[in-house]
Design a protein around this motif. Sequence first.
Motif, PDB file in Angstrom:
ATOM      1  N   ARG A 111       3.657   1.322  -5.652  1.00  0.00           N
ATOM      2  CA  ARG A 111       4.957   0.757  -5.256  1.00  0.00           C
ATOM      3  C   ARG A 111       5.075   0.745  -3.737  1.00  0.00           C
ATOM      4  O   ARG A 111       4.863   1.762  -3.078  1.00  0.00           O
ATOM      5  CB  ARG A 111       6.114   1.548  -5.865  1.00  0.00           C
ATOM      6  CG  ARG A 111       7.473   0.932  -5.559  1.00  0.00           C
ATOM      7  CD  ARG A 111       8.565   1.530  -6.419  1.00  0.00           C
ATOM      8  NE  ARG A 111       8.884   2.891  -6.064  1.00  0.00           N
ATOM      9  CZ  ARG A 111       9.693   3.243  -5.068  1.00  0.00           C
ATOM     10  NH1 ARG A 111      10.244   2.313  -4.302  1.00  0.00           N
ATOM     11  NH2 ARG A 111       9.945   4.505  -4.820  1.00  0.00           N
ATOM     12  N   ILE A 112       5.418  -0.420  -3.198  1.00  0.00           N
ATOM     13  CA  ILE A 112       5.410  -0.634  -1.755  1.00  0.00           C
ATOM     14  C   ILE A 112       6.715  -0.146  -1.135  1.00  0.00           C
ATOM     15  O   ILE A 112       7.812  -0.529  -1.568  1.00  0.00           O
ATOM     16  CB  ILE A 112       5.208  -2.128  -1.434  1.00  0.00           C
ATOM     17  CG1 ILE A 112       3.918  -2.637  -2.081  1.00  0.00           C
ATOM     18  CG2 ILE A 112       5.170  -2.360   0.070  1.00  0.00           C
ATOM     19  CD1 ILE A 112       3.780  -4.152  -2.057  1.00  0.00           C
ATOM     20  N   LEU A 113       6.605   0.687  -0.121  1.00  0.00           N
ATOM     21  CA  LEU A 113       7.768   1.180   0.625  1.00  0.00           C
ATOM     22  C   LEU A 113       7.993   0.387   1.908  1.00  0.00           C
ATOM     23  O   LEU A 113       9.131   0.249   2.361  1.00  0.00           O
ATOM     24  CB  LEU A 113       7.588   2.659   0.974  1.00  0.00           C
ATOM     25  CG  LEU A 113       7.501   3.641  -0.190  1.00  0.00           C
ATOM     26  CD1 LEU A 113       7.170   5.034   0.330  1.00  0.00           C
ATOM     27  CD2 LEU A 113       8.799   3.660  -0.974  1.00  0.00           C
ATOM     28  N   GLY A 114       6.917  -0.103   2.487  1.00  0.00           N
ATOM     29  CA  GLY A 114       7.039  -0.846   3.739  1.00  0.00           C
ATOM     30  C   GLY A 114       5.706  -1.449   4.133  1.00  0.00           C
ATOM     31  O   GLY A 114       4.644  -0.976   3.717  1.00  0.00           O
ATOM     32  N   VAL A 115       5.776  -2.499   4.932  1.00  0.00           N
ATOM     33  CA  VAL A 115       4.571  -3.202   5.375  1.00  0.00           C
ATOM     34  C   VAL A 115       4.718  -3.547   6.850  1.00  0.00           C
ATOM     35  O   VAL A 115       5.791  -3.992   7.284  1.00  0.00           O
ATOM     36  CB  VAL A 115       4.347  -4.494   4.565  1.00  0.00           C
ATOM     37  CG1 VAL A 115       3.099  -5.225   5.054  1.00  0.00           C
ATOM     38  CG2 VAL A 115       4.243  -4.206   3.078  1.00  0.00           C
ATOM     39  N   THR A 116       3.658  -3.358   7.596  1.00  0.00           N
ATOM     40  CA  THR A 116       3.596  -3.804   8.990  1.00  0.00           C
ATOM     41  C   THR A 116       2.313  -4.598   9.177  1.00  0.00           C
ATOM     42  O   THR A 116       1.238  -4.141   8.767  1.00  0.00           O
ATOM     43  CB  THR A 116       3.616  -2.617   9.964  1.00  0.00           C
ATOM     44  OG1 THR A 116       4.832  -1.885   9.793  1.00  0.00           O
ATOM     45  CG2 THR A 116       3.534  -3.103  11.405  1.00  0.00           C
ATOM     46  N   ILE A 117       2.442  -5.770   9.770  1.00  0.00           N
ATOM     47  CA  ILE A 117       1.285  -6.630  10.003  1.00  0.00           C
ATOM     48  C   ILE A 117       1.213  -6.969  11.486  1.00  0.00           C
ATOM     49  O   ILE A 117       2.209  -7.380  12.082  1.00  0.00           O
ATOM     50  CB  ILE A 117       1.378  -7.936   9.191  1.00  0.00           C
ATOM     51  CG1 ILE A 117       1.572  -7.637   7.702  1.00  0.00           C
ATOM     52  CG2 ILE A 117       0.122  -8.785   9.395  1.00  0.00           C
ATOM     53  CD1 ILE A 117       1.804  -8.881   6.858  1.00  0.00           C
ATOM     54  N   VAL A 118       0.059  -6.789  12.073  1.00  0.00           N
ATOM     55  CA  VAL A 118      -0.221  -7.257  13.428  1.00  0.00           C
ATOM     56  C   VAL A 118      -1.391  -8.216  13.309  1.00  0.00           C
ATOM     57  O   VAL A 118      -2.486  -7.820  12.889  1.00  0.00           O
ATOM     58  CB  VAL A 118      -0.573  -6.093  14.372  1.00  0.00           C
ATOM     59  CG1 VAL A 118      -0.930  -6.631  15.752  1.00  0.00           C
ATOM     60  CG2 VAL A 118       0.576  -5.101  14.472  1.00  0.00           C
ATOM     61  N   GLY A 119      -1.164  -9.480  13.633  1.00  0.00           N
ATOM     62  CA  GLY A 119      -2.242 -10.447  13.517  1.00  0.00           C
ATOM     63  C   GLY A 119      -1.728 -11.867  13.519  1.00  0.00           C
ATOM     64  O   GLY A 119      -0.511 -12.107  13.498  1.00  0.00           O
ATOM     65  N   ALA A 120      -2.640 -12.815  13.541  1.00  0.00           N
ATOM     66  CA  ALA A 120      -2.266 -14.228  13.496  1.00  0.00           C
ATOM     67  C   ALA A 120      -1.518 -14.525  12.203  1.00  0.00           C
ATOM     68  O   ALA A 120      -1.883 -14.035  11.138  1.00  0.00           O
ATOM     69  CB  ALA A 120      -3.526 -15.097  13.597  1.00  0.00           C
TER      70      ALA A 120
END
Length: 717
Positions: free
Chosen positions: A643-652
Amino acid sequence: MIKKIVFLSLIVVLVIAFFALGFNEYLNLEGVKQLQLDLASWRTDEPLILAMVLFASYVLITALSLPGAAVMTLLVGAIFGLGWGTVIASFASSIGATLAFLMTRYVLRDAVQRGFGDRLKAINDGVAREGSFYLFSLRLVPVFPFFLINILMALTPLKLRQFYWVSQLGMLPGTLVFVNAGSQLSDLTSLSGILSPSLLFSFVLLGIFPLVAKKVLGWLSTRKENAKWSRPKHFDRNLIVIGGGAAGLVSSYIAAAVKAKVTLVEANKMGGDCLNYGCVPSKALIKTAKLATQQRHGEKYGLAASEPVIDFRRIMARVNDVISRIEPHDSVERYTELGVEVLQGYAQFVDPWTVDISLNDGGVQRLTSRAIIIAAGAEPAVPPLPGLEEVGYLTSDTLWESLAENEAPPKRLLVLGGGPIGCELAQCFARLGSNVTQLEMLARIMVRDDEDVSAAVAQSLRDDGVNILTGMRAIRCERDGEQNLMIVADKSGVEQIIEFDALLCAIGRKPRTKGYGLENLGMDVSKLKGNEYLETSFPHILLAGDVVGPYQFTHVAAHQAWYAAVNGLFGSFKKFKVDYTLIPRVTYVDPEVASVGLSESEATDKKISYEVTRYGIDDLDRAICDSQAEGFIKVLTVPGKDRILGVTIVGAQAGELLAEYVLAMKHGIGLKKILATIHSYPSMSEANKYVAGEWQKAHAPQWIMKWLLKFHAWRRG
């Protein structure tokens, strides 16, 4: 954890011992009657000691949530009568309940709060705000098992002192009834006779009373506030919306869609800040800046690198062309066709239901409305720096017009602020040829993001030539002949002079609350807030968008607009609380930064347990093909679960990749289902599948893998 297990084991042992030693035989009507006879001589010889023993027994039974509180109350009443019996039972039950509350909180609360995470936010907020009302209402109704109330309230943020005193008062009426019944124990034939249907109904009414009283008090408060004004008997409009930005446009459209008579008032350009000064022009400029830096680094794509010729006037002309092409989406004509009356002018409150609109083409139109939405947006905050007006400054609102006719971007640009707007524009102008210095008072830029995100953005900006100065405080601005100077100081007070040709203030935005006559209604415009329904102190006057926050994003403004419109039009029948649980956030630096849900720092601050799964985008085929192989995806999950609590993405294309996670979190989809979803190849979206694969690999049961190894060896013969 071990201490909690030992503590819980001790409680279990005590409960087992209670039943094993046969004490439960006394916890019925016949047992209590017999106990009364057995204790009669003790009551005569040692009343104080007996009172202490019964008090301690009552506390222990209640603390362990044993099924005997009711008969203990009868026993105390039978032995000590109504007066002293009530005192003993009331305090013993409250102290016992508080001990049960404390034990449950110690053993279970952290685990429950971690396990359910943000899903408990609405309950936590409600208890923090009105916990006393909820608890008092429940305590007044004996139908609700008191031991269950103790346990459930312990899992919330309710304060200990608050729990005790509300319980003491709330349980008193029920205690009086049972103590009185105990004083007549010999005549009592069954426990059911204590709580007759009529008495139970009375308790239910008593329990409902605080909630009804709260509603009545709220109604009286509103009525008292409104009594200062003359409320119209008839209204010209169902809804008036002040402000033609994202929140105003969406709320007025919704009102027209449900056939309400709605007027939208906008003094300046339709579309608000996003279209004219924010999202649209900045992203158009960012695109040009990105192409410029790709040209400089043509060798990445097998081309000859060359320095781009920057014709800044043409670049700004393109920005304005982009705005003009999007303008029809937000135009007066379009909204008029949708059924919205659009008036261009300044609106000012005359009273809570009446606004005067000073029309741009002359004249004043007065309108009354049953509901009014203030969607006035926000404006750049400007620091009170000495000498700032003398040297002049730009903001994210004014730079487009101020620089539109310049042949070149500012040679030396000083950006004040290390947040998303400051970072986007600092990188953008550096790529267009400006010598950019970025000043941030805190220890790092992008301080609301995790440190690894902040470091990635800082490195990207430095790679583009931005000189980042953190931990530096602006002191004052000065002019030295034709030179503009800013004096800054570090934490130790050592001063430094920065020369610049243009200064961009990007330290944040503040709500536009002045000029609408809200002060005439008794509102404090410096602290203008909306409740969970976006209502002000006048429930029919609502707020939406940047003027109220807490997130100053166009998509949040549009999200709030639905709640404001529906609550304004139908709030007397049904109100809806704004849902802020899943707000996507994107910063359009290169590479982009996108996030939703909890970050690592937030989870740590809130003491929420989590696991982190990372995938490096430098390993993604499509990113390698596009020469954009940098960045990462970081997913926080519940320990041991997908179960996903949070997401961070750095990228194109991080902002685009984030959408899959927002959808997944909204509908309870875990990483396993993302992994099982087919993603086209080669695409950036495969990164989402691969990070799910990393999670799966880390959680593969190793004992099965060992047996599979043996199985396949056996199959090979």
